[in-house]
Design an enzyme around this catalytic site. Structure first.
Site, PDB file in Angstrom:
ATOM      1  N   SER A 132       0.788  -1.079   0.116  1.00 26.15           N
ATOM      2  CA  SER A 132       0.061   0.019  -0.211  1.00 26.15           C
ATOM      3  C   SER A 132       0.972   1.352  -0.054  1.00 26.15           C
ATOM      4  CB  SER A 132      -0.929  -0.108   1.247  1.00 26.15           C
ATOM      5  OG  SER A 132      -1.400   1.100   1.525  1.00 26.15           O
ATOM      6  N   TRP A 139       2.623   1.663  -3.199  1.00 26.66           N
ATOM      7  CA  TRP A 139       1.450   2.076  -4.279  1.00 26.66           C
ATOM      8  C   TRP A 139       1.340   3.586  -4.581  1.00 26.66           C
ATOM      9  CZ3 TRP A 139      -2.842   5.323  -3.763  1.00 26.66           C
ATOM     10  CH2 TRP A 139      -3.618   5.440  -4.661  1.00 26.66           C
ATOM     11  N   HIS A 140       1.725   4.247  -3.211  1.00 25.28           N
ATOM     12  CA  HIS A 140       1.607   5.761  -3.177  1.00 25.28           C
ATOM     13  C   HIS A 140       2.801   6.419  -4.222  1.00 25.28           C
ATOM     14  CE1 HIS A 140      -1.143   5.195   0.082  1.00 25.28           C
ATOM     15  NE2 HIS A 140      -1.712   6.211  -0.314  1.00 25.28           N
ATOM     16  N   GLY A 141       3.806   5.656  -4.321  1.00 23.13           N
ATOM     17  CA  GLY A 141       4.763   6.332  -4.824  1.00 23.13           C
ATOM     18  C   GLY A 141       6.205   5.710  -4.792  1.00 23.13           C
ATOM     19  N   PHE A 183      -0.108  10.448  -7.547  1.00 22.95           N
ATOM     20  CA  PHE A 183       0.070   8.654  -7.492  1.00 22.95           C
ATOM     21  C   PHE A 183      -0.841   8.166  -8.451  1.00 22.95           C
ATOM     22  CE2 PHE A 183      -0.153  10.453  -2.808  1.00 22.95           C
ATOM     23  CZ  PHE A 183       1.233  10.536  -2.760  1.00 22.95           C
TER      24      PHE A 183
END
Lengths: 470, 352
Positions: free
Chosen positions: A319, A322-324, A470
């Site tokens: 997770s 996923w953001h960066g 994102f």
């Protein structure tokens, strides 16, 4: 095109009025064209990437439904997921991996370097990729019929209100709504406009005001005292909340005015009394996505305890990633994973010791405060440009030496004003989570007041929403 | 009825979006708005461009030049017109260079703007003294003076052509800062920039300034609250800033480019090439603004011993001036500043 721009204001009026003026059978086309225009206002060429994934997932969905052979179905699902994740990897993660491999090679004195791609990250790539993946997975699982209408499927991925920063929708919730005829309903218009107004207020009055202070402090952490860093970090918690939930409110409100219901993405997360509860209130569309498509397939909590903890940690690590493509996001995810595991162990021990939890107001406030501190601490990693800076900032704050000057990029009155706004926001969310718009006079007065406040106290610098990256 | 209203709203909104998306349409609309004195006209540049950025009511000054009338120069008509003056200039001097009578001995002026894309064809008249002035405000120096290719592209030397004076006559010094490169800015202009709405803008600006001490980031209020200062000339993140330090390599680049430019124009037949840097207002008025230190850009360039280009130094004269030389609410000088600068130029031209 950002929601807090005048371009969007005109665009929204044109699309919404056009939507109700057109016969139902043409509305999908208007929305699809509008979504293309909306997306192309950022970097036009990247619409081709979106078109590519839409075509692949559309046919994958149809084949997944047609084919009875389970092995072949699985192959199609994998093909679809690999394509989606592959595009994400190339555009979002390739340079990150290349940089880290090159660093490793350097330290091992290995000659030769991986090349870097000179590309910009397509805006909202992670969001629409995840939304597209949820479609093929749900079709594979038999929870959703494959969409035969290519235009409607494309609209499912590209629906402009949630295209670039969510909420990450599920096909079961949205697809059928594009087929249904939504007649003009003044109640929907009022409630949608009210939510949009609150979202705009959160963005331009609170988030963008806080960003002036936070950006200045985080740009020069070494020149700021521990107290400055602590205040900026606490405020950043509200900045990112107001920024992201403001966006979600505007997205949900925009769709609502066209009669389309999108899922709730935030439910007053800073009123949570545990990190676990926080994740049921923060970015709900993403946390439920990970729950349904990663955590449960990994075994969820129906496995031995160590494996359960591992599952949780993996989910939060991914997770974060996923953001960066940055170690800071991975560290942020890992921190939340650790917080959650520690919380579960604590609850297990308390249960074993026979301690029964009797809720009372004071205890709840204390728990909410502790949760806020933990979440804010993790935001340090999220906000910092690199892990080194994040460790420096967290170390300085944890040193407990809060002496030193507290000079900010905003004056003391504005700081006080900002704190008052935050308190007002928390009170509003606690007591009036949903503002009723049934009374039209009340709606008109409230809407006008919010818009007037947005005009008078808003910071209109066309600052993009944080989650757009994102 | 509802449908008619919806159609009307749709058409008006579409119209605004289309006009705002096409720069030429917005420009046409803008020209009409700038000329109009009615409620739908624009106040953006009437009271100075910096007022137009921030709308602080204190700086709504009817005559942003600070003095009422333009200073007229008595450069006698009987003089021999032996100089053909050429200039590369920015907004400070566009208006001046349209009027040869302001300059001693000048027969004709050919000027081109530093931000112009077009190339001006010229033929040097060998019976005259051909003088070139490279004029730039301090804020543009670090953007344009380090590129010889840029500085030498403005004139196309065509000996066979019969040359007209290609100078473009600006109608108002304050109208040339309008940039149309952003749809959102165009929409804001088309939707929001009406005289009728100026009181609302001023109220918001005053409220933000009084409560939060903040105005539009494109402008700063001077410490003594007398002047508005152009944001990019103050904020050290910009190259245009008087306070952004300049390193040796960058300085060397500027000197080298200027020398190459000098050699180029000399080789093309110019008798002399002069350089005139107009100091940023903050450089002269508030060199220690916000405890910053002036980067010494002008003295570093002008006093460099390697520099071949002749210098018209306005800095010292400006510092010693006893009158107001810059506008209170505009990025430019007023007619006093203009007069001082013209005197310096004329002192040089008189010698020919």
């Amino acid at each position: 095109m950002v929601f807090n721009s005048l371009q969007f204001f005109l665009f929204y009026i044109i699309v919404t009025v056009g939507y109700y003026l057109l016969p139902h059978r043409f509305r999908w086309l208007l929305l699809l064209l509008a979504s293309c225009y909306f997306y192309m206002a950022f970097v036009p060429i990247y619409i081709l990437i979106l078109a590519g994934t839409i075509i692949i997932d559309y046919f994958a969905g149809i084949y997944l439904e047609k084919i009875a052979d389970q092995k072949k179905r699985k192959r199609f699902l994998i093909l679809s997921i690999v394509t989606n994740v592959g595009i994400l990897c190339v555009f979002k993660y390739y340079n990150f991996f290349a940089a880290n491999i090159n660093d490793l090679a350097d330290s091992a004195h290995i000659t030769g370097q991986l090349f870097y791609l000179k590309i910009l990250l397509p805006i909202g790539l992670s969001f629409h990729t995840f939304q597209a993946m949820s479609y093929t997975i749900e079709v594979y699982r038999g929870n959703q019929k494959a969409e035969k209408h290519f235009g409607i499927y494309a609209l499912y991925v590209m629906f402009y209100p949630q295209l670039v920063a969510g909420p990450i929708e599920r096909p079961q919730n949205v697809l059928h709504q594009f087929h249904e005829e939504h007649r003009f309903n003044f109640e929907n218009i009022k409630s949608g406009l009210m939510q949009m107004a609150f979202g705009l207020f959160k963005k331009v009055v609170i988030a963008d005001r806080i960003s002036i202070l936070v950006d200045a402090v985080y740009a020069h952490p070494r020149q700021n005292s521990a107290s400055n860093l602590a205040i900026a970090t606490c405020l950043y918690s509200f900045q990112i909340y107001c920024d992201f939930s403001g966006y979600s409110d505007m997205a949900i409100g925009t769709a609502k005015t066209m009669g389309i219901d999108l899922m709730t993405n935030f439910r007053s997360p800073y009123l949570s009394r545990s990190v676990n509860e926080f994740w049921t209130r923060w970015h709900i569309s993403l946390s439920t996505w990970f729950r349904d498509y990663l955590y449960i397939p990994l075994g969820g909590n129906r496995v031995p305890v160590p494996r359960w903890f591992l599952n949780l940690f993996i989910v939060f690590l991914i997770s974060g990633f996923w953001h960066g493509a940055n170690w800071t996001f991975i560290a942020w995810g890992a921190l939340h994973g650790i917080f959650l595991i520690v919380e579960i162990i604590k609850n297990m021990l308390l249960k074993k010791a026979g301690y029964s939890f009797k809720p009372n107001a004071l205890k709840s406030i204390f728990q909410a405060l502790i949760t806020f501190i933990l979440v804010s601490f993790a935001w340090i990693f999220f906000r910092s440009p690199n892990v080194h800076t994040a460790f420096y900032i967290s170390g300085k704050i944890l040193s407990g030496n809060f002496s030193g000057a507290t000079n900010f990029a905003i004056n003391q009155f504005e700081l006080l004003f900002t704190i008052c706004l935050i308190v007002a926001l928390l009170i509003k969310e606690y007591y009036f989570a949903i503002v009723s718009t049934k009374n039209t006079t009340f709606f008109i007065v409230m809407f006008s007041i919010i818009m007037l406040l947005c005009y008078l106290f808003g910071i209109f610098n066309n600052k993009q929403f944080i989650y757009f990256q994102f | 009825m509802k449908k008619i209203l919806a159609f009307a709203l749709l058409i008006v909104t579409l119209l605004i979006l289309v006009i705002s998306s096409v720069n030429d349409l917005t420009r046409l609309f803008a020209q009409a708005k700038y000329k109009s004195k009615a409620w739908w006209g624009s106040d953006k540049y009437i009271y100075g461009d910096l007022y137009g950025f921030c709308y602080l009511p204190k700086f709504r000054i009817n005559s942003p030049q600070g003095v009422d009338n333009r200073v007229k120069f008595d450069t006698t008509a009987t003089e021999t017109k032996k100089i053909d003056l050429y200039a590369l200039s920015d907004s400070y001097t566009w208006e001046i260079f349209t009027d040869p009578s302001l300059f001693y001995h000048v027969n004709k002026i050919t000027f081109t703007r530093l931000n112009d894309r077009q190339v001006t064809p010229i033929t040097l008249d060998k019976t005259k003294k051909n003088i070139l002035i490279l004029e730039s405000s301090e804020r543009n120096i670090r953007l344009v003076y380090e590129d010889t290719a840029y500085l030498t592209r403005f004139f196309d030397f065509k000996p066979s052509l019969t040359v007209q004076n290609t100078a473009i006559k600006p109608t108002n010094n304050f109208r040339f800062n309008f940039k149309l490169n952003d749809v959102d800015a165009n929409i804001e202009f088309n939707l929001w920039d009406y005289r009728l709405l100026t009181p609302f803008k001023e109220f918001k600006a005053q409220l933000s300034y009084s409560l939060f001490n903040r105005i539009n980031p494109d402008a700063y209020v001077s410490d003594d609250k007398r002047y508005l200062l152009y944001g990019i000339t103050v904020d050290t993140i910009y190259k245009q800033s008087s306070f952004k330090p300049i390193g040796k390599p960058e300085l060397n680049g500027i000197i080298e480019a200027l020398n190459k430019t000098y050699d180029y124009y000399k080789s093309k037949g110019f008798d002399e090439v002069y350089m005139a840097i107009i100091p940023n207002p903050v450089t002269i008025l508030y060199p220690h603004y916000n405890n910053y230190t002036y980067n010494q850009l002008i003295p570093l360039v002008q006093n460099d011993k390697r520099l071949k280009v002749k210098v018209i130094d306005a800095g010292e004269s400006f510092k010693q001036a006893r009158t107001q030389i810059y506008c209170y609410s505009d990025t430019h000088w007023n007619y006093n500043g203009e007069k001082i600068w013209l005197s310096l130029v004329n002192n040089i031209l008189k010698k020919y």
